[in-house]
Motif scaffolding. Structure first.
Motif, PDB file in Angstrom:
ATOM      1  N   TYR A 203     -33.131 -41.731  34.781  1.00 27.47           N
ATOM      2  CA  TYR A 203     -32.584 -40.710  33.897  1.00 27.47           C
ATOM      3  C   TYR A 203     -31.266 -40.177  34.461  1.00 27.47           C
ATOM      4  O   TYR A 203     -31.044 -40.186  35.678  1.00 27.47           O
ATOM      5  CB  TYR A 203     -33.552 -39.540  33.776  1.00 27.47           C
ATOM      6  CG  TYR A 203     -34.515 -39.610  32.608  1.00 27.47           C
ATOM      7  CD1 TYR A 203     -34.453 -38.685  31.567  1.00 27.47           C
ATOM      8  CD2 TYR A 203     -35.494 -40.592  32.541  1.00 27.47           C
ATOM      9  CE1 TYR A 203     -35.342 -38.733  30.497  1.00 27.47           C
ATOM     10  CE2 TYR A 203     -36.397 -40.649  31.485  1.00 27.47           C
ATOM     11  CZ  TYR A 203     -36.310 -39.710  30.469  1.00 27.47           C
ATOM     12  OH  TYR A 203     -37.189 -39.764  29.413  1.00 27.47           O
ATOM     13  N   ALA A 205     -29.414 -36.592  33.844  1.00 24.97           N
ATOM     14  CA  ALA A 205     -29.351 -35.253  33.233  1.00 24.97           C
ATOM     15  C   ALA A 205     -30.126 -35.191  31.916  1.00 24.97           C
ATOM     16  O   ALA A 205     -29.623 -34.733  30.895  1.00 24.97           O
ATOM     17  CB  ALA A 205     -27.899 -34.844  33.014  1.00 24.97           C
ATOM     18  N   GLY A 206     -31.369 -35.653  31.952  1.00 29.74           N
ATOM     19  CA  GLY A 206     -32.227 -35.580  30.781  1.00 29.74           C
ATOM     20  C   GLY A 206     -32.094 -36.736  29.817  1.00 29.74           C
ATOM     21  O   GLY A 206     -32.806 -36.783  28.805  1.00 29.74           O
ATOM     22  N   ARG A 207     -31.226 -37.702  30.097  1.00 30.16           N
ATOM     23  CA  ARG A 207     -30.996 -38.847  29.213  1.00 30.16           C
ATOM     24  C   ARG A 207     -31.581 -40.106  29.837  1.00 30.16           C
ATOM     25  O   ARG A 207     -31.255 -40.454  30.964  1.00 30.16           O
ATOM     26  CB  ARG A 207     -29.489 -39.025  28.985  1.00 30.16           C
ATOM     27  CG  ARG A 207     -29.102 -40.262  28.175  1.00 30.16           C
ATOM     28  CD  ARG A 207     -27.594 -40.336  28.001  1.00 30.16           C
ATOM     29  NE  ARG A 207     -26.904 -40.536  29.253  1.00 30.16           N
ATOM     30  CZ  ARG A 207     -26.555 -41.734  29.744  1.00 30.16           C
ATOM     31  NH1 ARG A 207     -26.853 -42.834  29.059  1.00 30.16           N
ATOM     32  NH2 ARG A 207     -25.909 -41.832  30.891  1.00 30.16           N
ATOM     33  N   ASP A 247     -38.691 -35.998  30.183  1.00 27.95           N
ATOM     34  CA  ASP A 247     -37.940 -35.201  29.202  1.00 27.95           C
ATOM     35  C   ASP A 247     -38.178 -33.707  29.438  1.00 27.95           C
ATOM     36  O   ASP A 247     -37.246 -32.896  29.364  1.00 27.95           O
ATOM     37  CB  ASP A 247     -38.357 -35.569  27.782  1.00 27.95           C
ATOM     38  CG  ASP A 247     -37.773 -36.900  27.311  1.00 27.95           C
ATOM     39  OD1 ASP A 247     -36.872 -37.437  27.990  1.00 27.95           O
ATOM     40  OD2 ASP A 247     -38.228 -37.403  26.258  1.00 27.95           O
ATOM     41  N   HIS A 250     -36.096 -32.467  32.223  1.00 25.64           N
ATOM     42  CA  HIS A 250     -34.655 -32.759  32.135  1.00 25.64           C
ATOM     43  C   HIS A 250     -34.246 -33.552  33.386  1.00 25.64           C
ATOM     44  O   HIS A 250     -33.326 -33.192  34.106  1.00 25.64           O
ATOM     45  CB  HIS A 250     -33.844 -31.460  32.019  1.00 25.64           C
ATOM     46  CG  HIS A 250     -32.451 -31.658  31.487  1.00 25.64           C
ATOM     47  ND1 HIS A 250     -32.197 -32.034  30.199  1.00 25.64           N
ATOM     48  CD2 HIS A 250     -31.240 -31.543  32.086  1.00 25.64           C
ATOM     49  CE1 HIS A 250     -30.895 -32.133  30.015  1.00 25.64           C
ATOM     50  NE2 HIS A 250     -30.288 -31.847  31.142  1.00 25.64           N
ATOM     51  N   TRP A 251     -34.917 -34.646  33.596  1.00 24.37           N
ATOM     52  CA  TRP A 251     -34.900 -35.401  34.841  1.00 24.37           C
ATOM     53  C   TRP A 251     -33.550 -36.054  35.136  1.00 24.37           C
ATOM     54  O   TRP A 251     -32.807 -36.420  34.227  1.00 24.37           O
ATOM     55  CB  TRP A 251     -35.987 -36.466  34.787  1.00 24.37           C
ATOM     56  CG  TRP A 251     -36.257 -37.152  36.094  1.00 24.37           C
ATOM     57  CD1 TRP A 251     -35.883 -38.402  36.470  1.00 24.37           C
ATOM     58  CD2 TRP A 251     -36.986 -36.598  37.195  1.00 24.37           C
ATOM     59  NE1 TRP A 251     -36.337 -38.672  37.737  1.00 24.37           N
ATOM     60  CE2 TRP A 251     -37.014 -37.580  38.206  1.00 24.37           C
ATOM     61  CE3 TRP A 251     -37.618 -35.377  37.421  1.00 24.37           C
ATOM     62  CZ2 TRP A 251     -37.643 -37.378  39.431  1.00 24.37           C
ATOM     63  CZ3 TRP A 251     -38.248 -35.172  38.629  1.00 24.37           C
ATOM     64  CH2 TRP A 251     -38.261 -36.163  39.618  1.00 24.37           C
ATOM     65  N   THR A 252     -33.283 -36.223  36.419  1.00 27.06           N
ATOM     66  CA  THR A 252     -32.166 -37.037  36.900  1.00 27.06           C
ATOM     67  C   THR A 252     -32.681 -37.916  38.034  1.00 27.06           C
ATOM     68  O   THR A 252     -33.367 -37.430  38.931  1.00 27.06           O
ATOM     69  CB  THR A 252     -31.010 -36.170  37.414  1.00 27.06           C
ATOM     70  OG1 THR A 252     -30.387 -35.498  36.312  1.00 27.06           O
ATOM     71  CG2 THR A 252     -29.954 -37.029  38.113  1.00 27.06           C
TER      72      THR A 252
END
Length: 458
Positions: A203, A205-207, A247, A250-252
Motif C-alpha cells: 500500500y 498512503a491508503g492506496r 484500508d 490507511h496503510w503504507t
C-alpha cells in the motif's frame, strides 16, 4: 534504475530475495546483519556488506549503527526485513531525514502483529477469525474449555512461528497447556480444516499498489510452520479480508496475512459479519465437520482441490492469467498477519509481482508504479526448509522405506527456489554451513542466538 539500498537481516532468504530483485533492477544493494556469516554476504548480487548491533540486544545502538551505515554507504532507501522493521518504524523520525522508507506507523504495525488487538480490529472490519480465547480467560474460568470446539491450537500473542504452536485435542489438555504457559502465554484458537492461503499486499498512503495470493502445500516445521511449497491461486474472500484491514488503517508499506479457507464456508467464526465471541457453551457448534484431525496440516492434498493442486505442482506453473488461476471460494478465516516482509516473498517475485522493486520506487518518492495485471501462476519451493521437513518426517515415519518411495513419486517441478540459484550458489552453501554449526552447538548443549524479541511489542 539507479540508487543504493540497505537491506537488513541478510542471514535470511527473505533478504536474499530482496537483494536479488533490486540488483537485477540496477540498484546497488548493501546487505547487513548482526551475525558475521549471513547468507546474503556471499551473494554475487550484493554490492557491499555491513554489520550492526543486534536490535534485540541494544535497540539504541542498532539505530545508531544503521544511521552510520546509511551515511557511510550513501544509502538512498532502507529496506528493513523482519522484526527489526518495528524498531525502524518506532524511530521513523530519526531515519526519515536521511533515507527513503515505505512503512506504516509503529502502533499500526503492532496492532496487526499482536493477535489480541488484531482480533478486535478484525471484528470491527467484518473479517472472520476462528473461535479464539485468551489463556488468561481460560485460567480464570476453566469451564470455558468445555464449550470450545476441538482441536485447539495454543499460540503466542505475537510471532513465535510453528515451533511455538501446541495442539490440544481435549479440554483437559488445553488447560494443562494454559497452566504451563501462564496467563500471559498467549491464546487458544480453533483448528480448522481447509486451504492455507496467504495474501500479500503493498500500500501507499491508503492506496493498494500490488497484491499476490498463494496457497501453502507443505510446511516446515510441520504442520504449523512456514510454507516450503506454494502455488498461485485466487481467493476473493481472503483478499477482501486483508484489504479491509489495511484500508481501515490507511496503510503504507508491505503486509502479508494467513487465512484458512473452509470450502463450504460454514460456521465457527467470531467477530465481524459472522460474530460469535467463542466463549459461550455453544461456541463453535456446527464446526465439528470442519475440524482437522490431530497431526494434519492445511495442505492442499487434504482439501477438495488437492488433486488439481498436485497436478499443477508437477508442472511448476498454474493456469495462465489471474482470472484463470485455481479459485478458492468459501469462508476465509484470518489466522495471522505479518506487517512486514514475509518468508515466502520469493513466490511473488517469481510470479512477476516484484514487491521489493515496488517498495524501492515508492520509498524513492515515485508514485507511478507499473504492476502486472494478470501474471501467470507459479509453483515455488523453499529448498532448505523442504529438506528439513523431509528429514524430520523421515525420522518420524513408521515405514521409512514407504515414506521415501512416496516422496519420490511426488516429484514436483518448480519455477524458482527461495534460497538456491545455480547462477548464485554460494548463499545456499553459506546458509547450510550456518545450519550445521547451529545443529552441532545444539547437540553439544551450547547456546544459539535468535534474532527475535524476547517478550512482546508494546
Amino acid at each position: 534504475m539507479m540508487g543504493r539500498a540497505l537491506v537488513t537481516s541478510a542471514r535470511t532468504r527473505v533478504a536474499y530475495n530482496i537483494c536479488k530483485s533490486l540488483a537485477r533492477r540496477g540498484v546497488e544493494v548493501v546487505v547487513a546483519d548482526a551475525r558475521p556469516h549471513a547468507m546474503s554476504f556471499a551473494s554475487r548480487h550484493a554490492a557491499g556488506t555491513a554489520r550492526y548491533t543486534s536490535p534485540f540486544e541494544d535497540e539504541a545502538a542498532f539505530v545508531d549503527d544503521l544511521l552510520r551505515i546509511i551515511d557511510r554507504e550513501r544509502i538512498d532507501v532502507l529496506v528493513p526485513v523482519l522484526e527489526e522493521t518495528y524498531m525502524v518504524a518506532r524511530h521513523h523520525a530519526r531515519f526519515a531525514p536521511h533515507v527513503g522508507l515505505c512503512l506504516a506507523g509503529y502502533h499500526d504495525m503492532v496492532r496487526l502483529h499482536d493477535k489480541a488487538s488484531l482480533r478486535g480490529l478484525a471484528a470491527d472490519c467484518g473479517v472472520p477469525m476462528p473461535q479464539t480465547v485468551s489463556l488468561a480467560a481460560l485460567l480464570a474460568s476453566p469451564g470455558i474449555a468445555d464449550g470450545l470446539a476441538y482441536p485447539q491450537l495454543v499460540k503466542p500473542r505475537q510471532g513465535g512461528g510453528g515451533w511455538a504452536v501446541e495442539e490440544a485435542a481435549t479440554p483437559a489438555r488445553l488447560l494443562d497447556i494454559a497452566r504451563q504457559r501462564g496467563a500471559d502465554g498467549g491464546l487458544a484458537q480453533q483448528k480448522l480444516a481447509g486451504h492455507m492461503v496467504c495474501v500479500a499486499m503493498l500500500y501507499d498512503a491508503g492506496r493498494l499498489v500490488a497484491s499476490d495470493t498463494y496457497r501453502v502445500l507443505e510446511t516446515y516445521p510441520h504442520p504449523y510452520g512456514q510454507g516450503t511449497l506454494r502455488d498461485s491461486v485466487a481467493c476473493p474472500g481472503a483478499e477482501a479480508g486483508l484489504r479491509a484491514l489495511l484500508d481501515a488503517l490507511h496503510w503504507t508499506g508491505v503486509c502479508e496475512a494467513d487465512f484458512i479457507v473452509v470450502p463450504d464456508g460454514t460456521g465457527g467464526a467470531e467477530g465481524g459479519a459472522h460474530g460469535e465471541d467463542g466463549r459461550g457453551k455453544d461456541a463453535g457448534r456446527g464446526l465439528a465437520d470442519h475440524v482437522a484431525q490431530p497431526g494434519h496440516s492445511a495442505r492442499a492434498d487434504q482439501t477438495v482441490e488437492g488433486g488439481q493442486a498436485r497436478q499443477e505442482a508437477q508442472t511448476g506453473q498454474s493456469s495462465g492469467a489471474s482470472a484463470h488461476l485455481p479459485r478458492l471460494d468459501g469462508a476465509a478465516y484470518l489466522i495471522d498477519v505479518n506487517p512486514r516482509f514475509w518468508g515466502s516473498l520469493a513466490h511473488s517475485v517469481a510470479r512477476g509481482v516484484d514487491f521489493p522493486h515496488y517498495y524501492y520506487r515508492l520509498a524513492m518518492g515515485e508514485r507511478d508504479v507499473a504492476v502486472p495485471q494478470a501474471p501467470p501462476g507459479v509453483v515455488t519451493r523453499w529448498l532448505g526448509g523442504d529438506i528439513m521437513r523431509v528429514g524430520a518426517q523421515f525420522i518420524a515415519a513408521r515405514d521409512r522405506l514407504g515414506y521415501i518411495s512416496g516422496a519420490l513419486r511426488q516429484r514436483r517441478r518448480v519455477a524458482a527456489y527461495d534460497d538456491f540459484d545455480l547462477a548464485d550458489p554460494l548463499p545456499m552453501l553459506a546458509w547450510s554451513a550456518g545450519q550445521a554449526v547451529r545443529a552441532v552447538r545444539k547437540a553439544l548443549g551450547m547456546t544459539t542466538t535468535s534474532e527475535a524479541l524476547s517478550g512482546v511489542w508494546e
